[in-house]
Write an enzyme that holds these catalytic residues in place. Structure first.
Site, PDB file in Angstrom:
ATOM      1  N   ASP A   1      -3.645   3.401  14.290  1.00 10.47           N
ATOM      2  CA  ASP A   1      -2.844   3.932  13.201  1.00 10.47           C
ATOM      3  C   ASP A   1      -3.376   5.313  12.846  1.00 10.47           C
ATOM      4  O   ASP A   1      -4.189   5.882  13.576  1.00 10.47           O
ATOM      5  CB  ASP A   1      -2.817   2.984  12.001  1.00 10.47           C
ATOM      6  CG  ASP A   1      -4.187   2.813  11.338  1.00 10.47           C
ATOM      7  OD1 ASP A   1      -5.138   3.547  11.692  1.00 10.47           O
ATOM      8  OD2 ASP A   1      -4.289   1.949  10.451  1.00 10.47           O
TER       9      ASP A   1
ATOM     10  N   ARG B   1       0.849  -1.195   0.000  1.00  9.71           N
ATOM     11  CA  ARG B   1       0.000   0.000   0.000  1.00  9.71           C
ATOM     12  C   ARG B   1       0.882   1.242   0.000  1.00  9.71           C
ATOM     13  O   ARG B   1       1.536   1.550   0.995  1.00  9.71           O
ATOM     14  CB  ARG B   1      -0.929   0.014   1.220  1.00  9.71           C
ATOM     15  CG  ARG B   1      -1.756   1.300   1.285  1.00  9.71           C
ATOM     16  CD  ARG B   1      -2.986   1.208   2.175  1.00  9.71           C
ATOM     17  NE  ARG B   1      -2.684   1.131   3.583  1.00  9.71           N
ATOM     18  CZ  ARG B   1      -3.595   1.296   4.546  1.00  9.71           C
ATOM     19  NH1 ARG B   1      -4.859   1.542   4.229  1.00  9.71           N
ATOM     20  NH2 ARG B   1      -3.262   1.179   5.812  1.00  9.71           N
TER      21      ARG B   1
END
Length: 514
Positions: free
Chosen positions: A431, A151
């Protein structure tokens, strides 16, 4: 720094420069289109399905077939790209490891270089790591490893350390381009891609930009067209109204769509930041069983299966709770219920943040999904309207929920500034996405007017300042980023008091990174 010259060779830099020169103008047009659309939402407009693309939604088409490596994706693990994490994730027993340069990596230059080196070593079969305590780590044989997907950062982020014609290049193009340059041919030879996860798209035009980029990469590296496969995270509210169109734009290489639930909640808050009637309750009450999120999940499943793509479920952020069996059992029960909901609804796979959750998630999917996927479940019973996707749930804000937002945002931001993008806080792996929810809610709550905690306390500046005052003592602890707690408090304070909601927390924070 060590390894930089081996990665950024003259040939690699020329490849990156060509990507920038060809695609940077369109990237900037797409970012400007985001700002224009957000201004219409701020003025009271509501997102909706596009009338100009109705013909795409009505037409009969399917995405290209997938390679064998992407047929079974029932459990995927995600995490940052440091060498130890890369090895542990590849060895974890998950079907896929999503190596994350985005929400779980703080993009210091050292982290990015080390991450690219680690992935290059993993692909080449040379990666090893020895911890300070002497423990040695090495990947299992290739056939036993999780399938690697990468990603890159989203379109909105720059890479300030690489200038082309005096301009910083796109973080997306740097991450994906450098990985492909060094690894694409080797992965293609193994029928392993390369495979990408594409984050934070807001429109089919942004998907088309990615498709054009990947076409260019394939041509430059002499790969067959469509060799590179991509999964798109549907983690913005505007993208939820363009899922068919995003699949269509990437139809020759799309592997599926993913419910990026935490970023999606953040995007909902950001999209409706000026809408008093769209204020969400505290994060703990905004679960996937809420009607607006269930509609999003079921529409994604229906859309993907109609077109022959995988419909991937969302993240389980829980981590094992040591020394408290009852609390750990309760957390695992929540994970099990969430994964059961996903597989029953028709998802073809799911995400976990910790290796200990893989057996649990896999057992749920193995029981309910004996095949490699369940794309045969077309969910023709699903009928989702615009209002289904935008009507907020009823809920409340508790004192613990308000103060938790302040604490999570400050602690995560401090760790991020210190170079750590994936932080365990109160037995959840936080996150950037969850920190974004926290700070966006704080900004919106303080501007909503006549908003109260469930105990009757006004949600106002006094409440916020009192919550901030509890946190400086964390600077003397051993939590990640403790030395930058006060800096994080100051940044959250400024962002929360700003007249406009900053589009992304990581934009001003990135300026403080090495």
């Amino acid at each position: 720094m060590d390894g930089q010259d081996a990665l950024l060779t003259a040939e690699a830099l020329a490849f990156l420069a060509a990507l920038h020169r060809r695609f940077e103008p369109e990237r900037q047009r797409r970012l400007q289109a985001r700002r224009i659309r957000q201004s219409t939402f701020d003025a009271g407009a509501l997102p909706d399905f596009r009338p100009d693309t109705a013909h795409i939604r009505a037409a009969d088409w399917r995405v290209a077939p997938l390679p064998a490596a992407l047929q079974d994706r029932r459990v995927e693990i995600t995490g940052p790209v440091d060498p130890k994490m890369v090895i542990n994730a590849l060895n974890s027993g998950a079907k896929v490891y999503m190596a994350d340069f985005e929400d779980s990596t703080s993009p210091t230059w050292a982290n990015l270089v080390a991450g690219q080196q680690a992935l290059r070593g993993a692909v080449a079969g040379t990666l090893e790591f020895t911890a300070p305590n002497g423990k040695h780590y090495a990947p299992k044989p290739f056939a036993e490893q999780a399938v690697l997907m990468v990603r890159p950062r989203g379109w909105h982020l720059d890479e300030k350390h690489v200038l082309v014609d005096g301009q910083p290049m796109s973080g997306s193009l740097f991450d994906a381009g450098l990985f492909a340059f060094h690894n694409a041919r080797a992965l293609a030879a193994k029928d392993r891609g390369p495979f990408f996860y594409l984050p934070k798209l807001e429109s089919m035009e942004e998907a088309q930009l990615w498709n054009d980029v990947l076409d260019h990469v394939e041509a430059e590296l002499k790969l067959p067209r469509g060799q590179i496969k991509a999964t798109v995270l549907i983690e913005t509210l505007p993208a939820a109204f363009e899922m068919e169109e995003i699949l269509y734009a990437l139809r020759d290489r799309i592997a599926g769509l993913n419910c990026g639930r935490w970023d999606y909640v953040f995007s909902y808050i950001k999209t409706f930041r000026r809408h008093r009637d769209k204020v969400l309750p505290e994060r703990g009450q905004v679960t996937m069983t809420q009607p607006f999120l269930r509609a999003y999940s079921e529409l994604l499943i229906q859309t993907c299966h109609r077109r022959g793509a995988h419909a991937m479920g969302g993240m389980a952020a829980q981590i094992p709770i040591a020394n408290d069996t009852a609390a750990n059992d309760a957390a695992l029960a929540k994970v099990r219920a969430d994964k059961l909901r996903e597989v029953t609804a028709g998802h073809d796979g799911t995400w976990v943040a910790h290796p200990a959750l893989i057996p649990l998630a896999q057992a749920v999917f193995d029981e309910r999904m004996p095949g490699a996927h369940q794309k045969h479940l077309t969910r023709e019973d699903v009928l989702v309207t615009r209002d289904d996707l935008i009507t907020p749930p009823i809920g409340s804000i508790t004192r613990a929920g308000f103060e938790g937002n302040v604490e999570v945002c400050v602690r995560y931001l401090a760790a991020w500034l210190d170079g750590n993008g994936c932080v365990p806080i109160h037995w959840l792996m936080e996150d950037a996405a969850t920190a974004e929810i926290a700070r966006a809610q704080l900004w919106q709550w303080l501007r909503a007017g006549d908003l109260y905690l469930d105990d009757g306390t006004p949600v106002d500046e006094t409440l916020f300042e009192r919550a901030l005052m509890k946190l400086p003592s964390l600077a003397s602890t051993d939590i990640p980023g403790a030395s930058r707690i006060n800096e994080a408090i100051g940044l959250l304070d400024r962002l929360t008091h700003a007249d406009e909601l900053e589009a992304f927390l990581t934009l001003p924070a990135y300026r403080r990174l090495d």
